[in-house]
Write a protein that holds these residues in place. Sequence first.
Motif, PDB file in Angstrom:
ATOM      1  N   MET A 122     -12.547  29.313 -25.951  1.00 20.41           N
ATOM      2  CA  MET A 122     -13.824  28.875 -25.385  1.00 20.41           C
ATOM      3  C   MET A 122     -14.949  29.584 -26.129  1.00 20.41           C
ATOM      4  N   ALA A 123     -16.185  29.208 -25.812  1.00 20.43           N
ATOM      5  CA  ALA A 123     -17.359  29.809 -26.441  1.00 20.43           C
ATOM      6  C   ALA A 123     -17.680  31.122 -25.724  1.00 20.43           C
ATOM      7  N   LEU A 124     -17.554  32.223 -26.447  1.00 18.56           N
ATOM      8  CA  LEU A 124     -17.782  33.549 -25.875  1.00 18.56           C
ATOM      9  C   LEU A 124     -19.000  34.185 -26.535  1.00 18.56           C
ATOM     10  N   TYR A 125     -19.919  34.698 -25.714  1.00 21.43           N
ATOM     11  CA  TYR A 125     -21.110  35.370 -26.213  1.00 21.43           C
ATOM     12  C   TYR A 125     -21.231  36.725 -25.515  1.00 21.43           C
ATOM     13  N   ILE A 126     -21.292  37.782 -26.301  1.00 19.70           N
ATOM     14  CA  ILE A 126     -21.476  39.120 -25.743  1.00 19.70           C
ATOM     15  C   ILE A 126     -22.753  39.687 -26.326  1.00 19.70           C
ATOM     16  N   GLU A 127     -23.759  39.841 -25.483  1.00 20.03           N
ATOM     17  CA  GLU A 127     -25.075  40.250 -25.956  1.00 20.03           C
ATOM     18  C   GLU A 127     -25.334  41.742 -25.763  1.00 20.03           C
ATOM     19  N   ASP A 128     -24.814  42.308 -24.679  1.00 24.09           N
ATOM     20  CA  ASP A 128     -25.119  43.705 -24.376  1.00 24.09           C
ATOM     21  C   ASP A 128     -23.951  44.333 -23.626  1.00 24.09           C
ATOM     22  N   ALA A 129     -23.152  45.127 -24.342  1.00 21.06           N
ATOM     23  CA  ALA A 129     -22.017  45.822 -23.724  1.00 21.06           C
ATOM     24  C   ALA A 129     -21.822  47.156 -24.437  1.00 21.06           C
ATOM     25  N   PRO A 130     -22.772  48.084 -24.307  1.00 16.11           N
ATOM     26  CA  PRO A 130     -22.764  49.306 -25.112  1.00 16.11           C
ATOM     27  C   PRO A 130     -21.654  50.295 -24.784  1.00 16.11           C
ATOM     28  N   VAL A 131     -21.011  50.179 -23.596  1.00 17.91           N
ATOM     29  CA  VAL A 131     -19.948  51.127 -23.242  1.00 17.91           C
ATOM     30  C   VAL A 131     -18.586  50.449 -23.148  1.00 17.91           C
ATOM     31  N   LEU A 132     -18.482  49.214 -23.642  1.00 18.14           N
ATOM     32  CA  LEU A 132     -17.205  48.499 -23.600  1.00 18.14           C
ATOM     33  C   LEU A 132     -16.133  49.282 -24.351  1.00 18.14           C
ATOM     34  N   ALA A 133     -14.990  49.547 -23.668  1.00 19.25           N
ATOM     35  CA  ALA A 133     -13.964  50.395 -24.269  1.00 19.25           C
ATOM     36  C   ALA A 133     -12.567  49.793 -24.204  1.00 19.25           C
ATOM     37  N   ASP A 134     -12.297  48.940 -23.220  1.00 22.58           N
ATOM     38  CA  ASP A 134     -10.956  48.394 -23.028  1.00 22.58           C
ATOM     39  C   ASP A 134     -11.031  46.871 -22.994  1.00 22.58           C
ATOM     40  N   VAL A 135     -10.292  46.211 -23.889  1.00 22.03           N
ATOM     41  CA  VAL A 135     -10.365  44.756 -24.015  1.00 22.03           C
ATOM     42  C   VAL A 135      -8.971  44.165 -24.077  1.00 22.03           C
ATOM     43  N   LEU A 136      -8.775  43.049 -23.374  1.00 18.38           N
ATOM     44  CA  LEU A 136      -7.555  42.243 -23.487  1.00 18.38           C
ATOM     45  C   LEU A 136      -7.963  40.827 -23.845  1.00 18.38           C
ATOM     46  N   ILE A 137      -7.307  40.269 -24.855  1.00 24.04           N
ATOM     47  CA  ILE A 137      -7.503  38.878 -25.242  1.00 24.04           C
ATOM     48  C   ILE A 137      -6.132  38.218 -25.324  1.00 24.04           C
ATOM     49  N   GLY A 138      -5.967  37.095 -24.643  1.00 26.62           N
ATOM     50  CA  GLY A 138      -4.688  36.389 -24.696  1.00 26.62           C
ATOM     51  C   GLY A 138      -4.846  34.998 -24.118  1.00 26.62           C
ATOM     52  N   GLY A 139      -3.774  34.209 -24.215  1.00 28.54           N
ATOM     53  CA  GLY A 139      -3.849  32.898 -23.593  1.00 28.54           C
ATOM     54  C   GLY A 139      -3.017  31.836 -24.258  1.00 28.54           C
ATOM     55  N   ASN A 140      -3.621  30.690 -24.468  1.00 27.94           N
ATOM     56  CA  ASN A 140      -2.941  29.500 -24.974  1.00 27.94           C
ATOM     57  C   ASN A 140      -2.166  29.806 -26.255  1.00 27.94           C
ATOM     58  N   LEU A 141      -0.899  29.438 -26.289  1.00 31.01           N
ATOM     59  CA  LEU A 141      -0.050  29.734 -27.446  1.00 31.01           C
ATOM     60  C   LEU A 141      -0.563  29.079 -28.724  1.00 31.01           C
ATOM     61  N   ASP A 142      -1.272  27.956 -28.588  1.00 36.78           N
ATOM     62  CA  ASP A 142      -1.745  27.242 -29.767  1.00 36.78           C
ATOM     63  C   ASP A 142      -3.118  27.714 -30.249  1.00 36.78           C
ATOM     64  N   ASP A 143      -3.746  28.625 -29.523  1.00 37.17           N
ATOM     65  CA  ASP A 143      -5.057  29.132 -29.917  1.00 37.17           C
ATOM     66  C   ASP A 143      -4.910  30.474 -30.615  1.00 37.17           C
ATOM     67  N   GLU A 144      -5.560  30.620 -31.744  1.00 30.84           N
ATOM     68  CA  GLU A 144      -5.580  31.910 -32.407  1.00 30.84           C
ATOM     69  C   GLU A 144      -6.549  32.834 -31.669  1.00 30.84           C
ATOM     70  N   PRO A 145      -6.204  34.096 -31.491  1.00 31.44           N
ATOM     71  CA  PRO A 145      -7.098  35.005 -30.770  1.00 31.44           C
ATOM     72  C   PRO A 145      -8.369  35.309 -31.533  1.00 31.44           C
ATOM     73  N   ALA A 146      -8.453  34.851 -32.776  1.00 31.86           N
ATOM     74  CA  ALA A 146      -9.615  35.146 -33.608  1.00 31.86           C
ATOM     75  C   ALA A 146     -10.913  34.606 -33.014  1.00 31.86           C
ATOM     76  N   PHE A 147     -10.828  33.622 -32.100  1.00 34.79           N
ATOM     77  CA  PHE A 147     -12.055  33.059 -31.530  1.00 34.79           C
ATOM     78  C   PHE A 147     -12.873  34.134 -30.803  1.00 34.79           C
ATOM     79  N   ALA A 148     -12.198  35.196 -30.354  1.00 30.13           N
ATOM     80  CA  ALA A 148     -12.898  36.244 -29.606  1.00 30.13           C
ATOM     81  C   ALA A 148     -13.361  37.393 -30.487  1.00 30.13           C
ATOM     82  N   PHE A 149     -12.821  37.493 -31.703  1.00 30.28           N
ATOM     83  CA  PHE A 149     -13.129  38.665 -32.527  1.00 30.28           C
ATOM     84  C   PHE A 149     -14.557  38.658 -33.057  1.00 30.28           C
ATOM     85  N   ASP A 150     -15.080  37.477 -33.376  1.00 28.61           N
ATOM     86  CA  ASP A 150     -16.452  37.431 -33.881  1.00 28.61           C
ATOM     87  C   ASP A 150     -17.453  37.882 -32.822  1.00 28.61           C
TER      88      ASP A 150
END
Length: 326
Positions: free
Chosen positions: A129-157
Amino acid sequence: MSKRVRKLEFDFEEVAEETWPPGLRSYSLTKSCFDYIQAPPGLSCIGSLNSLCLRFVKVSGEVLEHFLMHCPLLEKLVVEWSKSLVSLKVACSSPLRLQYLEIRSCLSLQNLEISAPNLRTFLYYGQKMALYIEDAPVLADVLIGGNLDDEPAFAFDPLSSYLCQLETLTLEMSAYNMMFPEFPKLTKLRHLVVSTNGRYDDDLLVLISLIDAAPSLNKLSLELKIWRSATYNHHAHSSSSVSGKPIHSLKEVEVTGFRGFKIDVDFVTYLLEHGRVIEKITINCCHPSWIGKIWEWESIKEREKARKHALQLKSKSSPTTEFVVV
């Protein structure tokens, strides 16, 4: 709500499991409930909430944003299997106290915007999906996962500006979709967790690029769900070309679901050859499944074969490394 509760959790998984796909029988909040939380008495009551968890509850982005706007003490928000959630903006005019955000299996979600200066943990499991992160200065723990046919790269940018500050990164994906962009240095990453599905001759060495990008990585946890069949064969790729750089920080490795196939043997062998300071490796072979079924004996035999391969790897490990096979 009228009791001014601080923690409110709805979990209707048992009802939803009676149908497939889950969520067809998700609970629906009544109109009177919506009217209540929008009226002055309701607004004053929900203002006490610091934790809101809605599992298998039909809830729209509009309702969730209402809670975010009018719950100044809210620190935790969890939404799971809401088929009504299409778009969500996690932000408000005053700074959010929100520290923990988890969105799982909301199959209609198309757009997620986050502006949360106190957010420390963000877990997303679902389709691309379309993910936008504008302000998260203390973000420390992240999980990305889901649909087997989707590359997780959509969240890395969208996460690129925050990768350097992550302490824990969890990826849940298929082995054939492990394709990563050029990472900036993950300078603070201490724990990398990878849960992957794959066939027995897939390639895990693509993970080395992640390990090389994390100079402070202390622990690697790998959970494998490996099939012997050639499922997803049309996605299979050739073995990765890895540089073979020494790994100077990794001290602890856990592998759960070890089967003794090429996919896991090659990866553990690489770690043994290049890990300079590994203190402990734990290999957890697949436990028997289908207990009491006709496949039970075959599962036990598969586990014994996996243990033999693990013990062969143990013989190649450094005398200073604690190598545990369970």
